[in-house]
Design a protein around this motif. Structure first.
Motif, short mmCIF file in Angstrom:
data_model
loop_
_atom_site.label_atom_id
_atom_site.label_comp_id
_atom_site.label_asym_id
_atom_site.label_seq_id
_atom_site.Cartn_x
_atom_site.Cartn_y
_atom_site.Cartn_z
N ASN A 31 0.85 -1.19 0.00
CA ASN A 31 0.00 0.00 0.00
C ASN A 31 0.88 1.24 0.00
O ASN A 31 1.22 1.78 1.05
CB ASN A 31 -0.93 -0.02 1.22
N ARG A 32 1.23 1.71 -1.19
CA ARG A 32 2.17 2.83 -1.32
C ARG A 32 1.62 4.11 -0.71
O ARG A 32 2.37 4.89 -0.14
CB ARG A 32 2.55 3.06 -2.77
N ASP A 33 0.32 4.36 -0.80
CA ASP A 33 -0.24 5.59 -0.22
C ASP A 33 -0.03 5.62 1.29
O ASP A 33 0.33 6.66 1.86
CB ASP A 33 -1.74 5.72 -0.53
N THR A 34 -0.26 4.49 1.93
CA THR A 34 -0.04 4.41 3.38
C THR A 34 1.44 4.59 3.70
O THR A 34 1.80 5.29 4.65
CB THR A 34 -0.55 3.07 3.94
N TYR A 35 2.28 3.97 2.89
CA TYR A 35 3.73 4.10 3.10
C TYR A 35 4.15 5.57 3.04
O TYR A 35 4.87 6.05 3.93
CB TYR A 35 4.49 3.29 2.05
N VAL A 36 3.69 6.28 2.03
CA VAL A 36 4.05 7.69 1.88
C VAL A 36 3.53 8.48 3.08
O VAL A 36 4.23 9.32 3.64
CB VAL A 36 3.51 8.26 0.55
N ALA A 37 2.28 8.19 3.50
CA ALA A 37 1.69 8.92 4.64
C ALA A 37 2.45 8.68 5.93
O ALA A 37 2.60 9.58 6.75
CB ALA A 37 0.23 8.52 4.80
N LEU A 38 2.93 7.45 6.13
CA LEU A 38 3.56 7.11 7.40
C LEU A 38 5.07 7.34 7.43
O LEU A 38 5.61 7.69 8.48
CB LEU A 38 3.27 5.65 7.77
N TRP A 39 5.76 7.13 6.31
CA TRP A 39 7.22 7.15 6.39
C TRP A 39 7.90 8.22 5.55
O TRP A 39 9.04 8.57 5.81
CB TRP A 39 7.79 5.78 6.01
N LYS A 40 7.25 8.74 4.56
CA LYS A 40 7.94 9.67 3.66
C LYS A 40 7.55 11.12 3.88
O LYS A 40 7.95 11.99 3.15
CB LYS A 40 7.69 9.28 2.20
N THR A 41 6.74 11.36 4.88
CA THR A 41 6.39 12.74 5.20
C THR A 41 6.49 12.92 6.70
O THR A 41 6.40 11.98 7.46
CB THR A 41 4.95 13.06 4.75
N ASP A 42 6.69 14.14 7.10
CA ASP A 42 6.79 14.43 8.54
C ASP A 42 5.40 14.83 9.02
O ASP A 42 5.11 16.00 9.22
CB ASP A 42 7.80 15.54 8.77
N GLN A 43 4.56 13.85 9.19
CA GLN A 43 3.17 14.10 9.53
C GLN A 43 2.85 13.64 10.95
O GLN A 43 3.46 12.70 11.45
CB GLN A 43 2.24 13.36 8.57
N PRO A 44 1.87 14.27 11.55
CA PRO A 44 1.45 13.83 12.89
C PRO A 44 0.88 12.42 12.89
O PRO A 44 0.90 11.75 13.92
CB PRO A 44 0.41 14.86 13.31
N VAL A 45 0.42 11.94 11.73
CA VAL A 45 -0.11 10.56 11.67
C VAL A 45 1.02 9.58 11.98
O VAL A 45 0.84 8.64 12.76
CB VAL A 45 -0.74 10.27 10.29
N ARG A 46 2.16 9.81 11.38
CA ARG A 46 3.31 8.93 11.63
C ARG A 46 3.72 9.01 13.10
O ARG A 46 3.98 7.99 13.75
CB ARG A 46 4.48 9.32 10.74
N GLU A 47 3.76 10.22 13.65
CA GLU A 47 4.12 10.40 15.06
C GLU A 47 3.14 9.67 15.97
O GLU A 47 3.52 9.08 16.97
CB GLU A 47 4.16 11.90 15.39
N PHE A 48 1.86 9.72 15.61
CA PHE A 48 0.84 9.03 16.38
C PHE A 48 1.15 7.54 16.48
O PHE A 48 1.13 6.95 17.57
CB PHE A 48 -0.55 9.26 15.76
N PHE A 49 1.45 6.92 15.35
CA PHE A 49 1.73 5.48 15.35
C PHE A 49 3.02 5.17 16.10
O PHE A 49 3.14 4.11 16.73
CB PHE A 49 1.77 4.92 13.93
N LYS A 50 3.98 6.07 16.07
CA LYS A 50 5.21 5.87 16.84
C LYS A 50 4.92 5.96 18.34
O LYS A 50 5.49 5.24 19.14
CB LYS A 50 6.25 6.89 16.43
N ARG A 51 4.02 6.88 18.72
CA ARG A 51 3.72 7.11 20.14
C ARG A 51 2.87 6.01 20.77
O ARG A 51 2.92 5.84 21.99
CB ARG A 51 3.00 8.45 20.31
#
Length: 165
Positions: A31-51
């Motif tokens: 799922n490339r869209d999810t990959y870009v959202a979680l790992w290739k941008t500095d977004q709060p969504v990625r931070e949420f999953f890390k937290r």
């Protein structure tokens, strides 16, 4: 050279890192869209999953702050539907107040660890004078309780103190 316990911890952390990298690769492949959202941008969504994985150690406040940031930037994140979290001004103020207290408390804990020459679990190195550290621990806690703004804050400080007294 690691002692057996440190080696076990290091191996556990390596396994976690390997699993995380495997999940990242699988997400990219499936799922490339999810990959870009979680790992290739500095977004709060990625931070949420890390937290999420840190809530046991760090509590809920950092996770709440991530949710708040997601709500604030919902449209910028590319979502067209309204944000499913409907936070009131009061909710936002509550989150911000809790964040301030959280940062203050962790600052106090960091100071206490340095002052007492200990780690998160309160371990004192064998070459240290344990009785002296125990007295320093009690004196520091007593000082914080004495300086508390209210009886409730004093009780909360005693309840949350990370080291046995």
């Amino acid at each position: 050279n690691f002692d057996p316990h440190d080696k076990e911890v290091a191996l556990f952390e390596k396994e976690r890192a390997d699993a995380s990298k495997a999940y990242e690769i699988a997400t990219y492949l499936n799922n490339r869209d999810t990959y870009v959202a979680l790992w290739k941008t500095d977004q709060p969504v990625r931070e949420f999953f890390k937290r999420i994985g840190d809530t046991w150690d760090d509590g809920m406040v950092p996770l709440e702050m991530c949710l708040l940031k997601i709500c604030e930037t919902w449209g910028q994140l590319g979502f067209s539907d309204p944000c499913p979290l409907d936070l009131s001004i009061r909710d936002v103020e509550t989150f911000n107040q809790r964040s301030i207290k959280y940062k203050q408390w962790y600052g106090i804990q960091d100071f206490a660890k340095k002052y007492l020459d200990t780690d998160d679990d309160g371990w004192i190195a064998p070459q240290m004078d344990f009785d002296e550290k125990r007295l320093q621990n009690k004196a520091l806690l007593d000082l914080l309780i004495e300086r508390a703004q209210s009886k409730e804050e004093a009780r909360e400080t005693r309840r949350m103190w990370p080291f046995p007294t």
